[in-house]
Enzyme design. Sequence first.
Site, PDB file in Angstrom:
ATOM      1  NE  ARG A   1     -10.259  -5.601  -0.230  1.00 12.69           N
ATOM      2  CZ  ARG A   1      -9.603  -4.553   0.269  1.00 12.69           C
ATOM      3  NH1 ARG A   1     -10.272  -3.538   0.762  1.00 12.69           N
ATOM      4  NH2 ARG A   1      -8.273  -4.487   0.227  1.00 12.69           N
TER       5      ARG A   1
ATOM      6  CG  ASP B   1     -13.698   5.884  -1.745  1.00  7.12           C
ATOM      7  OD1 ASP B   1     -13.836   5.706  -0.511  1.00  7.12           O
ATOM      8  OD2 ASP B   1     -12.577   5.877  -2.305  1.00  7.12           O
TER       9      ASP B   1
ATOM     10  CD  GLN C   1     -12.961  -2.135  -1.626  1.00  6.55           C
ATOM     11  OE1 GLN C   1     -12.253  -2.101  -0.646  1.00  6.55           O
ATOM     12  NE2 GLN C   1     -14.195  -2.641  -1.595  1.00  6.55           N
TER      13      GLN C   1
ATOM     14  CG  HIS D   1      -8.255  -0.150  -3.327  1.00  9.16           C
ATOM     15  ND1 HIS D   1      -7.469  -1.232  -2.944  1.00  9.16           N
ATOM     16  CD2 HIS D   1      -8.990   0.179  -2.225  1.00  9.16           C
ATOM     17  CE1 HIS D   1      -7.717  -1.515  -1.674  1.00  9.16           C
ATOM     18  NE2 HIS D   1      -8.628  -0.684  -1.225  1.00  9.16           N
TER      19      HIS D   1
ATOM     20  CB  CYS E   1     -14.125   0.787  -0.811  1.00  8.76           C
ATOM     21  SG  CYS E   1     -13.596   2.486  -0.531  1.00  8.76           S
TER      22      CYS E   1
ATOM     23  NE  ARG F   1      -3.981   0.451   1.716  1.00 10.53           N
ATOM     24  CZ  ARG F   1      -5.231   0.480   2.166  1.00 10.53           C
ATOM     25  NH1 ARG F   1      -5.520   1.184   3.239  1.00 10.53           N
ATOM     26  NH2 ARG F   1      -6.196  -0.198   1.566  1.00 10.53           N
TER      27      ARG F   1
END
Length: 285
Positions: free
Chosen positions: A270, A206, A128, A125, A242, A98
Amino acid sequence: MKHMPNLKNFSKEELIDMIKLGIDIKKNPEKYCNKLKNKTMAMWFEKSSLRTRASFEAGMTQLGGHAIYLDTSTTHKKANIEDEIKCLSKYADIIIARVFEHDTIKQMQEASKVPIINALCDTYHPCQALADIMTLFETLKDPYKATIAYVGDGNNVCNSLIIASKKLGIKINVSTPQNLKPDIVPDFWIKNPVEAVKEADIVYTDTWMSMGEEDKKKEKTAKLKNYQVNKKLIGNKYFMHCLPAIRGQEVTDEVIDSKKSLVFEQAENRLHIQKAIVLKLLDVV
Ligand code: CP
Ligand code: NVA
């Protein structure tokens, strides 16, 4: 050896295969519980996380392997990134990262002897997006006939959702202010959120301030104020996010807590889809 920097280097068939595997892992976790015995994952984190970190760590344990969490505020700041990744790939069988900048993922890929999975950067991402599409497959009778409407900031989550939807032939309307459009060009950009959600089955949003953008709070809130996902906008449509959500900003409590909210299904998935990603990249299944 294959990396997952975004989803661009995966075919439609590979993505469907991975989603089907994620669904099977969710139904029959015991079938996979020893698949990664003695395998180690290194987890490189330059930014905060709850879901990504916990789901990858739990996933590795459940597959019989082990994960090492590396918070880069505790590793060597002056070190050369290629050197660090060369070392990590001597210890670990797979690396998730990340990072602030997508270029860091590219540098890591150059240096690594093991697969690198992008666990979020400024632009993408991918894990996700795969969990989200898996959720769509579980929720809708005919996901290929679905329309997703993404409303809000054209950010990393939006980019990956566009890539995944396009690959799979799922229609996605993207509604953002003119100057917050995503980097990935959608087939349908509709400035007016009311228009964008009209024929949608699922509305996705988001946060308006991604990690690293804290100084843009005032400017982005002003631009996005008409893009809040509330009951008036989405009625009884499915809702996705998310997480983490800033309740009262991009989404209201009423929407995120409604029966049509899929946010905890997305979060659960996930775990399952990331097991599938790791098993596929390590060529185990
Ligand atoms: N959705 C997501 O990636 O959450 P975290 O930032 O908590 O990992
Ligand atoms: N767009 C958000 C996603 C967090 C999971 C961010 O980058 O902070």
